[in-house]
Design a protein around this motif. Sequence first.
Motif, short mmCIF file in Angstrom:
data_model
loop_
_atom_site.label_atom_id
_atom_site.label_comp_id
_atom_site.label_asym_id
_atom_site.label_seq_id
_atom_site.Cartn_x
_atom_site.Cartn_y
_atom_site.Cartn_z
N TYR A 199 0.83 -1.21 0.00
CA TYR A 199 0.00 0.00 0.00
C TYR A 199 0.87 1.26 0.00
O TYR A 199 0.56 2.25 -0.69
CB TYR A 199 -0.94 0.01 1.20
CG TYR A 199 -1.73 1.29 1.29
CD1 TYR A 199 -2.68 1.61 0.32
CD2 TYR A 199 -1.50 2.21 2.32
CE1 TYR A 199 -3.39 2.81 0.38
CE2 TYR A 199 -2.22 3.39 2.39
CZ TYR A 199 -3.15 3.69 1.41
OH TYR A 199 -3.84 4.87 1.47
N GLU A 222 0.91 7.20 -6.30
CA GLU A 222 -0.23 8.11 -6.39
C GLU A 222 0.19 9.55 -6.05
O GLU A 222 -0.28 10.51 -6.69
CB GLU A 222 -1.34 7.65 -5.43
CG GLU A 222 -2.58 8.52 -5.42
CD GLU A 222 -3.28 8.58 -6.78
OE1 GLU A 222 -3.96 9.60 -7.04
OE2 GLU A 222 -3.14 7.62 -7.58
N ARG A 276 -7.79 1.09 1.93
CA ARG A 276 -8.57 1.03 0.69
C ARG A 276 -9.45 2.28 0.53
O ARG A 276 -9.63 2.78 -0.58
CB ARG A 276 -9.43 -0.24 0.70
CG ARG A 276 -10.36 -0.41 -0.49
CD ARG A 276 -9.64 -0.64 -1.79
NE ARG A 276 -10.58 -1.03 -2.83
CZ ARG A 276 -10.29 -1.12 -4.11
NH1 ARG A 276 -9.06 -0.87 -4.53
NH2 ARG A 276 -11.21 -1.47 -4.99
N MET A 277 -9.97 2.79 1.64
CA MET A 277 -10.78 4.01 1.58
C MET A 277 -9.92 5.21 1.17
O MET A 277 -10.35 6.09 0.43
CB MET A 277 -11.44 4.28 2.93
CG MET A 277 -12.58 3.31 3.26
SD MET A 277 -14.00 3.53 2.17
CE MET A 277 -14.57 5.14 2.74
N GLN A 278 -8.68 5.23 1.68
CA GLN A 278 -7.77 6.34 1.35
C GLN A 278 -7.26 6.22 -0.09
O GLN A 278 -7.09 7.24 -0.77
CB GLN A 278 -6.59 6.34 2.33
CG GLN A 278 -6.99 6.67 3.76
CD GLN A 278 -5.82 6.50 4.72
OE1 GLN A 278 -4.84 5.82 4.41
NE2 GLN A 278 -5.93 7.12 5.89
N ARG A 324 -8.33 4.52 -3.30
CA ARG A 324 -9.34 3.75 -4.04
C ARG A 324 -8.74 2.92 -5.16
O ARG A 324 -9.30 1.89 -5.55
CB ARG A 324 -10.38 4.71 -4.62
CG ARG A 324 -11.24 5.40 -3.58
CD ARG A 324 -12.24 4.45 -2.98
NE ARG A 324 -13.19 5.12 -2.10
CZ ARG A 324 -14.21 4.50 -1.52
NH1 ARG A 324 -14.42 3.22 -1.76
NH2 ARG A 324 -15.02 5.16 -0.72
N GLY A 325 -7.61 3.36 -5.68
CA GLY A 325 -7.01 2.62 -6.78
C GLY A 325 -6.10 1.50 -6.36
O GLY A 325 -5.53 0.79 -7.21
N TRP A 326 -5.94 1.32 -5.03
CA TRP A 326 -5.03 0.27 -4.54
C TRP A 326 -5.63 -1.11 -4.78
O TRP A 326 -6.74 -1.40 -4.34
CB TRP A 326 -4.76 0.49 -3.06
CG TRP A 326 -3.90 -0.57 -2.43
CD1 TRP A 326 -2.75 -1.09 -2.94
CD2 TRP A 326 -4.13 -1.23 -1.18
NE1 TRP A 326 -2.23 -2.04 -2.09
CE2 TRP A 326 -3.06 -2.14 -1.01
CE3 TRP A 326 -5.13 -1.14 -0.21
CZ2 TRP A 326 -2.96 -2.96 0.12
CZ3 TRP A 326 -5.04 -1.95 0.91
CH2 TRP A 326 -3.96 -2.85 1.07
N LYS A 327 -4.90 -1.95 -5.48
CA LYS A 327 -5.35 -3.32 -5.75
C LYS A 327 -4.92 -4.22 -4.58
O LYS A 327 -3.92 -4.93 -4.65
CB LYS A 327 -4.79 -3.81 -7.08
CG LYS A 327 -5.34 -3.01 -8.27
CD LYS A 327 -4.69 -3.45 -9.57
CE LYS A 327 -5.37 -2.80 -10.77
NZ LYS A 327 -5.47 -1.34 -10.70
N SER A 329 -15.92 -4.44 -10.97
CA SER A 329 -15.50 -3.08 -10.65
C SER A 329 -14.26 -2.67 -11.43
O SER A 329 -14.20 -1.58 -12.00
CB SER A 329 -15.24 -2.96 -9.15
OG SER A 329 -14.75 -1.68 -8.81
N GLU A 330 -13.27 -3.56 -11.46
CA GLU A 330 -12.03 -3.24 -12.16
C GLU A 330 -12.24 -3.16 -13.67
O GLU A 330 -11.67 -2.29 -14.34
CB GLU A 330 -10.97 -4.31 -11.84
CG GLU A 330 -10.44 -4.24 -10.43
CD GLU A 330 -9.69 -2.95 -10.16
OE1 GLU A 330 -8.69 -2.68 -10.85
OE2 GLU A 330 -10.11 -2.20 -9.26
#
Length: 455
Positions: free
Chosen positions: A197, A204, A262-264, A266-269, A343-344
């Motif tokens: 992350y 990012e 994940r909330m912070q 959003r693009g983190w897989k 989603s992806e």
Amino acid sequence: MNDIPPYFNIDPDRAASALGDATTTAGFAAMAAACDRGRTDLASRGLEENGKRSLRLFSTWEITRYLIPVAVGHFRRVLKANPDLPQGQSETTGGAKWFTLDEVLILRAFFGTQGSKAKDYLPYRPKGLPAKMVAVANFKGGVGKTSTAAHLAMSAALDGYKVLVLDLDSQGSMTSVFGGKVDDEWTTVFPLLARHYANHLRTENQRRADRGDAPLPLDDTLNDALDITAKDLIQSTHWPNIDLIGAQLNLYWAEFQIPVWRMQGRGWKLWDALSETLEADGILDQYDIIFIDTPPALGYLTINGLAAADILLVPMGASFLEFDSTGRFFDMLSTTFGSIEDSENLAARALGRDGLSFEWDAVRAVITRYDGTQQAELAGLMQAYLGPALSPHRQDFTALIGQAGEQVQGIYEADYRNFNRETYVRGRETFDATYAGFKTLLLGAWRRDELEAEQ
């Protein structure tokens, strides 16, 4: 009457006096401390005087029957003709020879290079291909998940493979099986997930800087995780070719922390965190097989384990409730991974990129703790419904399995001299057959990859 059921005529006054004091939260702490003392006592019974576990020796009979497929006479002639090879040790003058597993691995390598080319002395392992990752999962507890994963790891090690065991279950049962010591979450897989992350966040932030936006902060946890690799977490075990990344109670914190990240971001897989960090750290080249023991719940740790896996094994008992629960587990897998794909792929289509599609080389349910005298009909029905998705081998529960469990060890760690020889052979047969079924999947998947690479 003396034959009435025991739940009649219970005296409320006696029941009240026997009830004891009410339990408080401090009572839970006392119970936990008592269990910890008991666990330490039981675990210590398998330890040496130095406080560590050691793997037993293997006899010539065991080696030639189970590990190196040669006749006893030929085995002895080879040792006599090659005095530089391990010669074993005898407990009595002129007695049977016993060898460490390290010595067995040396002997297997010798037979692999000097022995008959018609025999498989060395396990099949295609060159240039990564390790296969194997997740053992089911969200119903008590189905033999950890036992199955541990014994498969031991079977693979005895077969000559180099094995890494990843314990993702905060209960740490797999860690206990292999004698691991884990102080806190920083010696579990947690820092690998945090590092993944943190790297996403740094990428990012570079994009944000290019746009003139303020960066997202990296806290101390994320900064510390950037300096930790998988190799920092791996510990050796009393098995010379099994290593471990362990778990303990604090690992459960990951289930709360991951959704915050994940909330912070959003693009983190997040589902790629485990597999990508292991690959980046060279772990897939360092080992042959990586076994992942997952928690009995479909949380973020389990999702990481399942997404990383090439092969998924789902243990279950031959009962209606376990069959029903396993069906719901497969339904949840379909829903969870399907929603990630949807989603992806929605975003991928908008950007003209390739979509995401999860894929496993093989998924098999495995019947464990099987009693053929009582469960044959139900197991047959389960086989009819699941077809090839259910392994045809059913893992019997034998006296050896029960006795080995009491001694805090796997059946392959048990000295056969402590058992009736027939009990030992029968107990091994059921786990050997389980391993044979798994190895068939493993070799098939590797061979398919090998053929694709050649094309």
